[in-house]
Design a protein around this motif. Structure first.
Motif, PDB file in Angstrom:
ATOM      1  N   UNK A  27       1.039  -1.180  -0.088  1.00  0.00           N
ATOM      2  CA  UNK A  27       0.083  -0.198  -0.324  1.00  0.00           C
ATOM      3  C   UNK A  27       1.011   1.209  -0.421  1.00  0.00           C
ATOM      4  N   UNK A  28       2.132   1.323   0.582  1.00  0.00           N
ATOM      5  CA  UNK A  28       2.981   2.941   0.634  1.00  0.00           C
ATOM      6  C   UNK A  28       3.357   2.601  -0.544  1.00  0.00           C
ATOM      7  N   UNK A  29       3.860   1.527  -1.605  1.00  0.00           N
ATOM      8  CA  UNK A  29       4.252   1.522  -3.178  1.00  0.00           C
ATOM      9  C   UNK A  29       3.909   2.281  -4.249  1.00  0.00           C
ATOM     10  N   UNK A  30       1.874   2.038  -4.261  1.00  0.00           N
ATOM     11  CA  UNK A  30       0.804   2.490  -4.319  1.00  0.00           C
ATOM     12  C   UNK A  30       1.088   4.251  -3.795  1.00  0.00           C
ATOM     13  N   UNK A  31       1.372   4.319  -3.034  1.00  0.00           N
ATOM     14  CA  UNK A  31       0.363   5.743  -1.695  1.00  0.00           C
ATOM     15  C   UNK A  31       1.206   6.992  -2.689  1.00  0.00           C
ATOM     16  N   UNK A  32       1.814   6.647  -3.476  1.00  0.00           N
ATOM     17  CA  UNK A  32       1.828   7.929  -4.420  1.00  0.00           C
ATOM     18  C   UNK A  32       1.130   8.118  -5.860  1.00  0.00           C
ATOM     19  N   UNK A  33      -0.069   8.057  -6.246  1.00  0.00           N
ATOM     20  CA  UNK A  33      -0.457   7.756  -7.240  1.00  0.00           C
ATOM     21  C   UNK A  33      -0.747   9.227  -7.299  1.00  0.00           C
ATOM     22  N   UNK A  34      -0.018   9.580  -8.498  1.00  0.00           N
ATOM     23  CA  UNK A  34      -0.038  11.478  -8.866  1.00  0.00           C
ATOM     24  C   UNK A  34      -1.683  11.536  -9.821  1.00  0.00           C
ATOM     25  N   UNK A  35      -2.447  10.866  -9.141  1.00  0.00           N
ATOM     26  CA  UNK A  35      -3.442  11.294 -10.135  1.00  0.00           C
ATOM     27  C   UNK A  35      -4.301  11.627  -8.758  1.00  0.00           C
ATOM     28  N   UNK A  36      -4.166  11.368  -7.414  1.00  0.00           N
ATOM     29  CA  UNK A  36      -4.940  12.425  -6.030  1.00  0.00           C
ATOM     30  C   UNK A  36      -3.618  13.693  -5.913  1.00  0.00           C
ATOM     31  N   UNK A  37      -2.245  13.545  -6.058  1.00  0.00           N
ATOM     32  CA  UNK A  37      -1.600  15.383  -5.879  1.00  0.00           C
ATOM     33  C   UNK A  37      -2.383  16.285  -5.599  1.00  0.00           C
ATOM     34  N   UNK A  38      -1.806  16.457  -4.653  1.00  0.00           N
ATOM     35  CA  UNK A  38      -2.296  18.274  -4.510  1.00  0.00           C
ATOM     36  C   UNK A  38      -1.019  18.702  -4.655  1.00  0.00           C
TER      37      UNK A  38
END
Length: 311
Positions: A27-38
């Motif tokens: 879940x950490x590896x997927x945590x930086x999903x660029x689609x949700x970045x503010x």
């Protein structure tokens, strides 16, 4: 508490936790999903964090359901879930590193870690050296063995003269001191207080009878009682206050604090925070309006000596 992540929170397991272990799950590896970045929040993070793409948060995983090591050997808990929900908003991976509790704040102050999160109580003394990004409330209780052979009750005078355990570096040290002052003011014997380096050591002492009771986070105590098949009894007390708990960052890390606050606000607004708290049965300590250093900005009433406190 959710059964899919059930853990036997006995003293043996708590004592066996390797403090040097880091949790880096899928879940950490997927945590930086660029689609949700503010992007505005990511821009507030230190350059070294943006360059590496990793924000390091220290914890002492011995306090289920706040933080603990699950049966797969990974750091787990509602704090972990909150961090993993925040990470995509920040556009970085959040890695948790396990160390002893009394090293959390010094580790942040020294720059070893970007932050720390372990149901750490926000108080004025700690605000002198670190900044809190508050995300939940906490309540405290005393915990004893199920037989409660000393008949400890909500009346704080029932603890006078007994052997109490507290973990070094926690706010429970001050709580124990208040209990002693309350006993002495009422003409009763003070507590005999023993400090323990870890929660596991404290639990072992309680189970073996070396101490009569200990101070604990209520949610942790309830978890411990449930997971041990009722070996413990959790007792509230009017001398134990409701407090804020927060993610700790360095006192000079204002931008990092604002970034974390923004990420918290984002997961509250979209409902993720409420889902996490509900999944852990912690709706009663959910904080709908997070903030920075709330012990100063929105102080809660603190208990004072009150004898039997009309119990």
């Amino acid at each position: 508490m959710r059964s899919t992540r059930a853990v036997t929170a006995t003293a043996a397991i708590l004592s066996a936790i390797a403090l040097s272990m880091s949790a880096c799950g899928a879940d950490e590896k997927d945590s930086a999903d660029s689609g949700q970045v503010i992007s505005e929040l990511k821009d507030l993070l230190p350059q070294k964090v943006r360059d590496s793409g990793v924000l390091t948060i220290a914890t002492d995983p011995q306090y289920p359901p706040c933080d603990f090591t699950n049966e797969s050997g990974e750091i787990d808990g509602f704090n972990h879930d909150i961090l993993m929900a925040m990470a995509p908003r920040l556009g970085v991976e959040i890695k948790q590193t396990a160390i002893a509790f009394d090293g959390l704040l010094p580790g942040v102050q020294s720059g070893r870690f970007d932050g720390a999160m372990e149901c750490i109580t926000d108080n004025l003394e700690r605000q002198e050296t670190v900044t809190f990004v508050d995300y939940a409330y906490a309540t405290k209780s005393v915990i004893t063995t199920a037989d409660n052979k000393h008949d400890i009750a909500e009346n704080p005078l029932t603890t006078c003269g007994l052997k109490a355990g507290v973990q070094t570096g926690t706010e429970f040290v001050e709580d124990a001191d208040l209990f002693t002052k309350n006993c002495v003011a009422a003409g009763e014997a003070p507590l005999e207080i023993t400090n323990f380096p870890t929660a596991g050591d404290q639990n072992t002492a309680l189970q073996s009878g070396r101490i009569d009771f200990a101070f604990t986070n209520t949610a942790t105590g309830v978890w411990q009682a449930k997971s041990s098949d009722g070996d413990f009894e959790v007792i509230p007390s009017p001398l134990l206050s409701r407090t804020y708990v927060g993610i700790v960052v360095d006192k000079d890390a204002d931008d990092t604090a604002q970034a974390l606050l923004g990420a918290l606000e984002a997961i509250i607004e979209d409902g993720t925070y409420d889902k996490i708290m509900a999944e852990w049965d912690l709706q009663d300590i959910a904080l709908d309006e997070p903030g920075i250093n709330l012990a100063t900005q929105r102080p809660l009433e603190l208990p004072t000596t009150c004898g039997s406190c009309d119990s």
